[in-house]
Each structure stands twice: as C-alpha cells, then as structure tokens.
Design an enzyme around this catalytic site. Structure first.
Site, mmCIF file in Angstrom:
data_model
loop_
_atom_site.group_PDB
_atom_site.id
_atom_site.type_symbol
_atom_site.label_atom_id
_atom_site.label_comp_id
_atom_site.label_asym_id
_atom_site.label_seq_id
_atom_site.Cartn_x
_atom_site.Cartn_y
_atom_site.Cartn_z
ATOM 1 N N TYR A 82 49.175 15.181 35.505
ATOM 2 C CA TYR A 82 48.270 16.311 35.755
ATOM 3 C C TYR A 82 46.841 15.819 35.921
ATOM 4 C CZ TYR A 82 46.225 20.929 35.608
ATOM 5 O OH TYR A 82 45.548 22.059 35.953
ATOM 6 N N PHE A 134 33.324 27.648 63.255
ATOM 7 C CA PHE A 134 34.771 27.508 63.141
ATOM 8 C C PHE A 134 35.265 28.668 62.277
ATOM 9 C CE2 PHE A 134 38.839 26.184 61.434
ATOM 10 C CZ PHE A 134 39.498 26.035 62.640
ATOM 11 N N THR A 135 36.466 29.128 62.583
ATOM 12 C CA THR A 135 36.983 30.375 61.997
ATOM 13 C C THR A 135 36.912 30.403 60.464
ATOM 14 O OG1 THR A 135 39.179 29.402 62.170
ATOM 15 C CG2 THR A 135 38.494 30.861 63.958
ATOM 16 N N ASP A 225 31.269 18.880 58.609
ATOM 17 C CA ASP A 225 32.691 19.189 58.671
ATOM 18 C C ASP A 225 33.321 17.967 59.321
ATOM 19 O OD1 ASP A 225 35.251 19.861 59.350
ATOM 20 O OD2 ASP A 225 34.776 21.909 59.937
ATOM 21 N N LYS A 268 44.118 16.546 59.768
ATOM 22 C CA LYS A 268 43.847 16.117 61.149
ATOM 23 C C LYS A 268 43.700 14.597 61.177
ATOM 24 C CE LYS A 268 42.689 20.660 61.340
ATOM 25 N NZ LYS A 268 42.795 21.568 60.172
ATOM 26 N N ARG A 392 42.061 30.421 71.825
ATOM 27 C CA ARG A 392 40.765 30.160 71.213
ATOM 28 C C ARG A 392 39.740 30.921 72.058
ATOM 29 N NH1 ARG A 392 41.218 27.367 66.078
ATOM 30 N NH2 ARG A 392 41.505 29.591 65.811
ATOM 31 N N PHE A 459 43.372 36.187 64.343
ATOM 32 C CA PHE A 459 44.187 35.461 65.328
ATOM 33 C C PHE A 459 45.502 34.953 64.756
ATOM 34 C CE2 PHE A 459 43.251 31.214 63.721
ATOM 35 C CZ PHE A 459 42.112 31.466 62.958
#
Ligand code: F0G
Length: 468
Positions: A82, A134-135, A225, A268, A392, A459
């Site tokens: 943990y 960005f969303t 980001d 990513k 998009r 979306f």
C-alpha cells in the site's frame, strides 16, 4: 518480361519500426449491414461502439499502445504494498531523470492530476490562459472556479496553415491578458505540448523560452500538460534550428526545465495502458498536492496505480525518449497523413504527432456546424470500413457555462488517432482507402441531430439521429 519501366525510387530512405512482433491480437470484421446497425445503435457516437465491432481502432492513442517485452517483464516485478512500493521509487527516478521535475505523485490518469492541480492553484474568479483548450483540462479549471482563455497563435485555428509550430503561445496576447486581469488573478499558464485540439501541433523551444521570460517577470507559474511532450521534442529536433543534433531526451529535459511542473497522462507518450502523474518543483505546492491526492486518488506513493503499472510506466518512459522509437512513431502518422494529402483529401497541415485530422468543414460544406459534420463524418467512416475515429469539433467543444450556447470552434475535425506500436503500414493503407471512399461520397452526406446530451464532457456519451 514486362515492358513496364521501373518506377522511380523514393529520394528518402524509409523508416521502419525498431521492433518486431511477438504476439498478435486477432481483429474481427463485420458486414456492411452489421456496421450500419452498430453505428445506429451507438447513436452515431463512436465512443458508444463496442470495441469488438471495430476493425481498425483509431479512436484514441490513449491507453491503447502496445507494451514491450521489457515492460511486461516489469509487470511481474510489481510491489503491491500500500505504501512506499519500490515501483513508485523507480517511477519517480525515471520522471526526475527524463522530465527533470523534483516532486512527483502518481495519479490514476491525466485528469486525476488536472483535478488536483486545479484545486490547489485556482480560486474562483481566476483566469487560466492556455494554448488552446483540452476537454478534461478546461473542465477541471472551470470546476475550480477559473475561466479558461485561449492564447494560442491564430495559425492554430487554420487547418491549411503550414506553420511549423502551430502550438505556439501568442506571447503578445498573453501579455495583454496579464495587463487586463492582473498577474494576481492568473494562478498559472497552462502550456500543452503538443496541442491535441489543434491537430497534435508542437510548440517551439524559442516560444517556450519567451513564455518563461514573460511569466517570470510577473511571478506566474507555468504548468505543462506534458501528455505528448516527447513527441513535441521530436518536432523540435526536426524543425527548430540548433536542435538537429540533440537527442529527444536532451530536448525534453531542456523544455520541461522552462516550466514549474506538469500534469501527465502516461497513457500516451509513456506507452502504458493506464496511469499518470503530477510533478511539481515547489515543495509547498507538492505538500498540498500530495495531501489532496489522498482524498481523490490514493496514497501519494501510488495515486490510484498498481505497483506493476507504475513499473510499466517507469520503463515506458525510458523507451519513449529513444530517437528511433519517435522516428517510427511519428513516421507512421506522417505516412498516413501525407498519403491522404497527396490524394487531395483535406487534412490539418502539417501532419501532427499522434493523429491525422480530417477537416470536416471541407468535407461537408453543405452542413451547418450545428448539424455536427465531424460527428457525421466519423460515423460514415465507421460504416464504410469499421475504422473507428472520433469527433473533435463542436460536440467536443461543449457549451459556454455563462450563455449555455454551443461553443462554435473554428476547427471541425475528425481525428484518426494512431496507437503506438500497434498497427502496420498496411493498416494505414486500408484506413487511407476508406477515408478516400468517404471523401468521394461527400456530396450526399447527411447531418445529425443531438437527441441526448449529458451534462459533462458531452462528446463521450451524447447520442444522435441522422437528419432526413
Ligand atoms: N491532456 C491531453 C492533451 C490529453 O490528450 C488528455 C487525454 C488528457 C490531458 C487527459 O488525460 O485521459 O489520462 O485523463 N486525451 C485522450 C484523447 C482522452 O483521446 O485525446 P487522461
């Protein structure tokens, strides 16, 4: 013997993947009638299709990469304690070495980090400038009481512009904004590398340096980001004078050094199926963040991740910064994009890092933007071949919190997103041929009507019907 003259050899030598395939995953193809039924059942939203009903899945590059044998071997070394798992320390060391930040806490994925950062930094009434929204990022900034302001250069909104760094910040616009609202009302500048919504477009080192100089003058932080910052580094190497001879790893470190921390979706660049992190250079901010992580993600040494997943991410980082990996990764995306471009299909220029973006406004000039041309185009593509892409455009852009009206983004795009190390060049050919068939049939395309609209990030779950 044939009399056909030999075709000319290409001037440039080909790239190829720096790996070979060890394990395969069979794909299924449906009939055309089954695909038509499936997309209708999914309310013309490719997010609501079953993966089993998709042939080539280009919905996203998020969590869809193939891991290497070295990463899979690392999965067996998971320390599932943990607290204080050894895999956390391996991950921390990899981030410190390659991204250069001091303090790190894992999060279950990128938006977990965005939530924590927004909550500790943004106060109601604040303004958060960024190089295009960005969303999920904007959602968390607004949920914390901030207002997002787009400060990307105007070229980013023009699909035809060949600007090599369409992700650049408009430094004059940022300066004007600081003057207008005052530095105290700007908790940080959010810089994305690369810019997803602009077409996977990079930001240059020179521009990042200018943003750093300006924000330092006003005592404003920059949080990156860093979701596709390694891909961004590859573009700097290719396009920015003085960086040709530097390695991707060196460029990444120099780039991150111009910021005060980052949010990261490891799904990513970092070549894993799940995971992310928040990195900060300021000890006080980190203490706040690691305390809040306990509320939303898990203890600060696992942040919602299993030990084995942290190990896979630590190893994925090492693999992601290799020049030959990036050459093949971006090379494949460019291969698909340049092929479509050479056939006259309208795509966002230049071809971006993680995806090829189709210009739906140019496909369907007869459809108004609130008839959802990009949503319709993604549905037609699926019907044609089982290739799954995503919208998009206006659906992703959502509604203004203040007026309740749709945002009408200049870019109305369909994204063909390429997972890393998953598909072959032949898959890219099949995809290109399907896009070309949909392009040929463009004159008869019908728009859509939204029949279900969820409250958040619509979306993902909205449903549509075809207009008559
Ligand atoms: N920032 C960028 C630039 C992203 O592209 C994403 C995710 C996130 C943050 C959020 O990260 O998904 O791990 O919570 N993009 C995915 C996509 C969903 O398909 O572009 P996450």
């Amino acid at each position: 013997m044939s009399n056909t003259p030999p075709s000319p050899r290409p001037a440039k030598r080909s790239w190829a993947e720096p790996w070979k395939v060890k394990m395969v995953e069979p794909l299924k193809t449906l009939t055309a009638a089954q695909r038509s039924q499936a997309i209708r059942d999914a309310g013309y939203n490719t997010f609501l299709l079953k993966s089993d009903d998709c042939y080539i899945d280009l919905l996203t590059d998020s969590g869809t990469s193939a891991m290497s044998d070295w990463q899979w071997a690392g999965m067996m070394l998971g320390d599932e304690a943990y607290a204080g798992s050894r895999n956390f320390y391996n991950l921390e060391a990899a981030i410190q070495k390659y991204y250069g930040y001091k303090y790190i806490t894992p999060t279950h994925q990128g938006r977990g980090a965005e939530n924590i950062l927004s909550q500790i930094c943004i106060k109601p009434g604040d303004t958060v400038p960024g190089n295009m929204y960005f969303t999920t990022t904007r959602h968390h900034q607004e949920a914390a009481g901030g207002t997002f302001v787009d400060i990307v250069i105007p070229e980013a909104h023009d699909p035809k512009s060949e600007h090599p760094f369409k992700g650049n910040v408009d430094v004059k616009a940022l300066e004007a904004l600081i003057e207008k609202v005052g530095a105290k009302k700007i908790p940080y500048v959010c810089v994305a590398a690369t810019v997803n919504m602009a077409g996977g477009q990079p930001i240059s080192m020179e521009n990042m340096r200018a943003v750093r100089a300006l924000t330092s003058k006003h005592g404003i932080n920059i949080f990156l980001d860093a979701t596709r910052a390694v891909e961004n580094a590859w573009f700097i190497k290719q396009r920015e004078p003085g960086y040709e001879k530097k390695s991707v790893a060196e460029i990444l470190l120099e780039f991150c050094n111009l910021s005060d921390g980052c949010t990261m979706s490891g799904k990513k660049d970092a070549l894993v199926n799940i995971g992310g992190w928040l990195a900060l250079n300021d000890r006080g901010l980190y203490d706040e963040a690691s305390n809040l992580v306990v509320v939303y993600e898990g203890l600060h040494t696992y942040g919602g991740m299993a030990g084995r997943d942290m190990e896979a991410m630590a190893r994925g980082i090492v693999e992601s910064v290799q020049d030959d990996h990036m050459r093949a990764r971006i090379g494949q995306v460019e291969y698909l994009g340049e092929k479509l471009h050479s056939w006259g299909v309208p795509v966002v220029r230049p071809i971006g890092g993680h995806a090829v973006y189709l210009d739906a406004k140019a496909f369907y000039p007869h459809l108004k933007q609130d008839q959802f041309p990009a949503q319709a185009l993604a549905a037609y593509l699926y019907e044609d071949s089982g290739v799954r892409a995503m919208e998009r455009g206006i659906v992703s852009a959502g509604r203004s919190k203040t007026t309740g009206e749709h945002y009408y983004p200049k870019l109305e795009l369909v994204r063909l997103t390429i997972p890393r190390r998953v598909y072959t060049q032949a898959h890219m050919d099949v995809t290109a041929e399907s896009v070309a068939a949909v392009w040929d049939a463009r004159a008869t395309a019908k728009g859509l009507k939204m029949i279900y609209e969820p409250k958040y990030l619509r979306f993902f779950q909205a449903k549509f019907e075809q207009l008559g």
